[in-house]
Structures are given as C-alpha cells and as structure tokens.
Write a protein that holds these residues in place. Structure first.
Motif, PDB file in Angstrom:
ATOM      1  N   THR A  35      65.997  16.508 -13.528  1.00 38.24           N
ATOM      2  CA  THR A  35      66.512  16.946 -12.231  1.00 38.24           C
ATOM      3  C   THR A  35      65.699  16.246 -11.154  1.00 38.24           C
ATOM      4  OG1 THR A  35      67.113  19.133 -13.080  1.00 38.24           O
ATOM      5  CG2 THR A  35      66.938  18.894 -10.689  1.00 38.24           C
ATOM      6  N   ARG A  36      66.385  15.522 -10.263  1.00 36.51           N
ATOM      7  CA  ARG A  36      65.687  14.855  -9.168  1.00 36.51           C
ATOM      8  C   ARG A  36      65.600  15.786  -7.970  1.00 36.51           C
ATOM      9  NH1 ARG A  36      68.882  10.878  -5.940  1.00 36.51           N
ATOM     10  NH2 ARG A  36      68.176  11.795  -3.977  1.00 36.51           N
ATOM     11  N   MET A  37      64.391  15.966  -7.449  1.00 38.13           N
ATOM     12  CA  MET A  37      64.161  16.824  -6.292  1.00 38.13           C
ATOM     13  C   MET A  37      63.568  15.999  -5.152  1.00 38.13           C
ATOM     14  SD  MET A  37      65.303  19.704  -7.359  1.00 38.13           S
ATOM     15  CE  MET A  37      64.950  20.486  -5.768  1.00 38.13           C
ATOM     16  N   ASP A  38      64.126  16.163  -3.940  1.00 31.79           N
ATOM     17  CA  ASP A  38      63.603  15.557  -2.717  1.00 31.79           C
ATOM     18  C   ASP A  38      63.438  16.669  -1.692  1.00 31.79           C
ATOM     19  OD1 ASP A  38      63.967  12.750  -3.641  1.00 31.79           O
ATOM     20  OD2 ASP A  38      66.099  13.234  -3.471  1.00 31.79           O
ATOM     21  N   MET A  39      62.232  16.827  -1.149  1.00 27.76           N
ATOM     22  CA  MET A  39      61.974  17.859  -0.148  1.00 27.76           C
ATOM     23  C   MET A  39      61.385  17.192   1.091  1.00 27.76           C
ATOM     24  SD  MET A  39      59.916  21.489  -0.482  1.00 27.76           S
ATOM     25  CE  MET A  39      58.349  20.793  -1.020  1.00 27.76           C
ATOM     26  N   ILE A  40      62.050  17.392   2.241  1.00 29.81           N
ATOM     27  CA  ILE A  40      61.660  16.757   3.499  1.00 29.81           C
ATOM     28  C   ILE A  40      61.296  17.833   4.516  1.00 29.81           C
ATOM     29  CG2 ILE A  40      62.325  15.138   5.316  1.00 29.81           C
ATOM     30  CD1 ILE A  40      64.569  15.304   2.362  1.00 29.81           C
ATOM     31  N   MET A  41      60.150  17.658   5.168  1.00 28.69           N
ATOM     32  CA  MET A  41      59.669  18.630   6.151  1.00 28.69           C
ATOM     33  C   MET A  41      59.269  17.940   7.447  1.00 28.69           C
ATOM     34  SD  MET A  41      57.564  19.967   3.011  1.00 28.69           S
ATOM     35  CE  MET A  41      57.965  18.304   2.479  1.00 28.69           C
ATOM     36  N   SER A  42      59.540  18.577   8.567  1.00 27.87           N
ATOM     37  CA  SER A  42      59.144  18.069   9.874  1.00 27.87           C
ATOM     38  C   SER A  42      58.476  19.197  10.653  1.00 27.87           C
ATOM     39  CB  SER A  42      60.358  17.533  10.635  1.00 27.87           C
ATOM     40  OG  SER A  42      59.980  16.996  11.886  1.00 27.87           O
ATOM     41  N   LEU A  43      57.346  18.902  11.276  1.00 24.80           N
ATOM     42  CA  LEU A  43      56.545  19.927  11.949  1.00 24.80           C
ATOM     43  C   LEU A  43      57.297  20.636  13.069  1.00 24.80           C
ATOM     44  CD1 LEU A  43      53.103  18.111  12.375  1.00 24.80           C
ATOM     45  CD2 LEU A  43      53.593  20.022  10.832  1.00 24.80           C
ATOM     46  N   ASN A  44      56.928  21.893  13.315  1.00 25.29           N
ATOM     47  CA  ASN A  44      57.365  22.576  14.523  1.00 25.29           C
ATOM     48  C   ASN A  44      56.628  21.966  15.705  1.00 25.29           C
ATOM     49  OD1 ASN A  44      55.110  23.779  13.139  1.00 25.29           O
ATOM     50  ND2 ASN A  44      55.112  25.448  14.639  1.00 25.29           N
ATOM     51  N   LYS A  45      57.384  21.700  16.786  1.00 26.25           N
ATOM     52  CA  LYS A  45      56.822  21.049  17.965  1.00 26.25           C
ATOM     53  C   LYS A  45      57.262  21.767  19.235  1.00 26.25           C
ATOM     54  CE  LYS A  45      58.421  16.899  17.361  1.00 26.25           C
ATOM     55  NZ  LYS A  45      58.649  15.458  17.578  1.00 26.25           N
ATOM     56  N   PRO A  46      56.305  22.062  20.112  1.00 27.09           N
ATOM     57  CA  PRO A  46      54.868  22.076  19.891  1.00 27.09           C
ATOM     58  C   PRO A  46      54.471  23.150  18.879  1.00 27.09           C
ATOM     59  CG  PRO A  46      55.364  22.042  22.231  1.00 27.09           C
ATOM     60  CD  PRO A  46      56.642  22.348  21.512  1.00 27.09           C
ATOM     61  N   ALA A  47      53.223  23.112  18.461  1.00 27.16           N
ATOM     62  CA  ALA A  47      52.736  24.107  17.507  1.00 27.16           C
ATOM     63  C   ALA A  47      52.886  25.500  18.103  1.00 27.16           C
ATOM     64  CB  ALA A  47      51.267  23.833  17.174  1.00 27.16           C
ATOM     65  N   GLY A  48      53.225  26.465  17.272  1.00 24.79           N
ATOM     66  CA  GLY A  48      53.437  27.824  17.758  1.00 24.79           C
ATOM     67  C   GLY A  48      54.903  28.156  17.902  1.00 24.79           C
TER      68      GLY A  48
END
Length: 404
Positions: A286-299
């Motif tokens: 099973t191929r898994m790809d997980m992509i994440m992008s930060l919350n901006k601004p922090a908080g």
C-alpha cells in the motif's frame, strides 16, 4: 447649452427598483458559485495520482530517497552484529547517529510481495541532484529508486509500546536528511508498507510519519505538544486493517479542531484523524503519501493535511493547529512502528513482521521563524481563509453595497 456630467454610479440607486427577491437571487447565485468553486478545489482527483504528481501538486521543493542496500542485511541476534541497524545509522541521517529503540529488530531482505499487486508509483523523472541538500539520495524531484531489498521490522510475540512494554518490538527513531537547523513550512512523507497474509491487527499499531520542533522532547507516549516544543504526525493501523493519522498537536478537547467529525481527541494521548478512511490490505503493498502545511501565523487553526492511499485522496483537513509558536516547523522523519497502545491489550499474539520500501521525505520552503504566535491571518493571505469565512465576507459586502 452645456450638459450636466453624469451622476456617479450608486449600486443602491441602481438596484432601488429591484424587488428584494431579485436582490436575494443575485446574492444566492454568488454564494452558489463560491461554494461550487470551493468544493471543486477540495475534490479528489478522479483517477489515482503518481507520487510525482502528488509531489508537484503539493509544491514540494526538495526530495530525499532513503537508501536501501543491494544485498540482504541481518538483524542483531545470536551470532549477528546488527547489520540492518548499522546501515540505517550510516545512511539515513539518524539523530545522534543512533536508533533510539528497536535496532535489533531491523533487517533488509528481498521483497516477499514481489509478485503481489502493487500500487501505482511514479517512474523516475530523471531529476538531477544539483542544488539539493541532505544525505543519501537527495534530489529536487521524487523518484522511483531501483532496489531489490526492502526494510523489514520484526515484532516479537508479546511486544507493544517498546518504551514501556516488557518485550521490545518494532523501532522508533528520528532522521534529519535536510539537517536540523532549518525547519520547513511544508513536508511530505511517502512509503510503501506491506503486512503479511494473516496479519493480526489486534487493537492497532504505529507507522512512520514526521516530526517538528525538537526530537525526544515529547509529542509521543502521552507527552503532549505545548505548541512551542514539538509536533508529530504519524500513521496508524487499527483493527481489521483500517487506518488513521495519529497526531500530537496543541488542541484542547473543546477546541473547534476537536469538534471536527473527522477528529477524535483525548487529553492523554494523540489525536486520531480520519479513522477508517485508510485501509491496509494484508499481502499487498500500500503506497501512502501524507502532506502537511503549517498553520500561518502560528496560533491559528488553519494548517492543512492531505493523505493519499495508492494515489487517491482519502483525508483532507484545513483546520489543524500544528503550533502556537513561530519557532516551530516541520523538521524531519519520525520512523516509528510498533504494536500499541500503552498496555498489553495491544500486544502482538505472535512473532510477526511489517515491510517498507520507497521511503521518501520531501520539503517545501524553509519556514519563516518568529517569536510568539504572529497574530492573526496576515493581510492579503486569503488562501488560508475557509469557505465559511469567505461566504460571510461576501454576504456582508453585498448587503453593504445594496443598502448603504
């Protein structure tokens, strides 16, 4: 006889002869078009994507391919020297040049599922490694490495949560192929995982992911994220082969993030995201790809998450509070896999193994670091606004233009 200049246009005057029903119809049409565009932007691709396509769509800038040996390497044991562990320490940029837990359960072997159906994966784009950073096979594009050996992790009978269980099994370590000085705004982790036929899922177990902040500073084992110390995002298998994202992020159980129907929160361990939206089939890759992008601004609670299974989008969230401090960003690979759970009800009833191949880590641009939360959403950064917020702005603007 001179003519008077035309009066300035007034939307109120121009629409004064229109009935409220027509005005409401115009507003409803605008909202419908906005909603339709939002849905289309979030809709998964009608056909599976290759990893190369996922990489490009996510806007990644650099890619690291975990080296694999060309010959089998044994795990430590009677008369064995732990060749698998040594290979990882020498080639995977592990933190402190060590495997934190489970080095004796690491080996490399031929692919036991070579003849089984496989996921669609990207062919090598032939990218040059020029301009890349890190160690191992680092490139500016994803690649499908030519390899014969796969990583094998052993889980002895009775093993669970290796940091607290009486019998160790699996492994847990951190790797920083792009270095540890600069955190990143976005990160993508990819790998193929295979469970043997007849695999006993028990209550669940951990699978690799990513970390941010300082490794070994919490965000696992029940040590919560403060938002300023660390974050972790891993995958996890559950009974019958179902799966989820397992997150340590700074979210109170009463927060809007925890009220999301796709999220299960508790204040003792990690948050479960998209439980049941992922499925692992024993006997196949099973191929898994997980992509994440930060919350901006922090908080702010506007970090994003996309998870692809065999190239199909299965999880998509845009309300994740990854951090509360602008000094935290995505840092590296958290290769963590074991049965558990924190008690013996999660323990494996038999000696078993799980296999990994095509392990890759991709990063976007370096994160802009700053003290504190950084305030609210920056002016002009409307890409972080949610559909509901945009709809409210449109309604307020139209109402103002019509009646003021």
């Amino acid at each position: 006889m001179s003519s008077l200049p035309p009066a300035p246009f007034s939307l109120k005057a121009g629409m004064s002869g229109l009935s409220p029903r027509i005005v409401l119809s115009v507003v409803a049409s605008l909202l419908f078009l906005l909603a339709a565009s939002s849905v289309n932007a979030a809709s998964p691709s009608p056909s599976p994507l290759t990893r190369e396509q996922v990489y490009a769509q996510a806007g990644m800038a650099q890619n690291w391919v975990a080296p694999m040996p060309s010959t089998s390497l044994q795990a430590a044991g009677s008369g064995m020297s732990g060749e698998g562990e040594k290979f990882l320490v020498q080639n995977w940029a592990t933190t402190f040049h060590q495997i934190q837990i489970g080095g004796n359960d690491i080996s490399f072997t031929g692919d036991p599922f070579a003849n089984a159906p496989t996921a669609t994966v990207a062919s090598s784009p032939g990218a040059s490694s020029a301009g890349s950073v890190g160690v191992g096979n680092s490139t500016t594009s994803p690649t499908q490495p030519q390899q014969q050996q796969v990583l094998k992790l052993d889980y002895p009978r009775g093993s669970y949560a290796p940091s607290i269980g009486p019998i160790p099994g699996g492994t847990h370590f951190y790797a920083k192929p792009f270095g540890d000085k600069t955190p990143f705004e976005s990160m993508m982790v990819s790998y193929d995982v295979a469970f043997p036929n007849g695999f006993n899922w028990v209550l669940g177990g951990k699978l690799p992911g990513v970390y941010g902040g300082t490794p070994y500073d919490g965000c696992s084992g029940g040590v919560q994220s403060t938002g300023a110390n660390c974050l972790t995002m891993r995958l996890m298998w559950r009974p019958s082969g179902s799966g989820e994202v397992y997150a340590y992020v700074p979210a109170d159980p009463k927060s809007n993030f925890c009220k999301n129907s796709a999220v299960i929160c508790n204040d003792q361990y990690g948050k479960s995201i998209g439980r049941g939206q992922i499925y692992f089939q024993a006997g196949n890759w099973t191929r898994m790809d997980m992509i994440m992008s930060l919350n901006k601004p922090a908080g702010n609670s506007n970090g994003t998450l996309q998870v692809y299974r065999n190239g199909a989008l299965v999880i998509h969230l845009d309300d994740i509070p990854y951090r509360t401090s602008g000094m935290v960003g995505f840092q590296g690979l958290m290769f963590s896999s074991f049965f558990g759970g924190s008690d013996s009800t999660y323990a494996s009833p038999v000696d078993t193994s799980v296999y990994f191949r095509n392990v890759q880590l991709s990063v976007g641009q370096p994160a802009a670091l700053y003290q504190g939360t950084g305030g609210s959403i920056a002016a002009g950064d409307f890409s972080r606004l949610k559909g509901g917020t945009i709809v409210a702005i449109v309604v307020s603007l139209v109402s103002y233009l019509v009646w003021v």
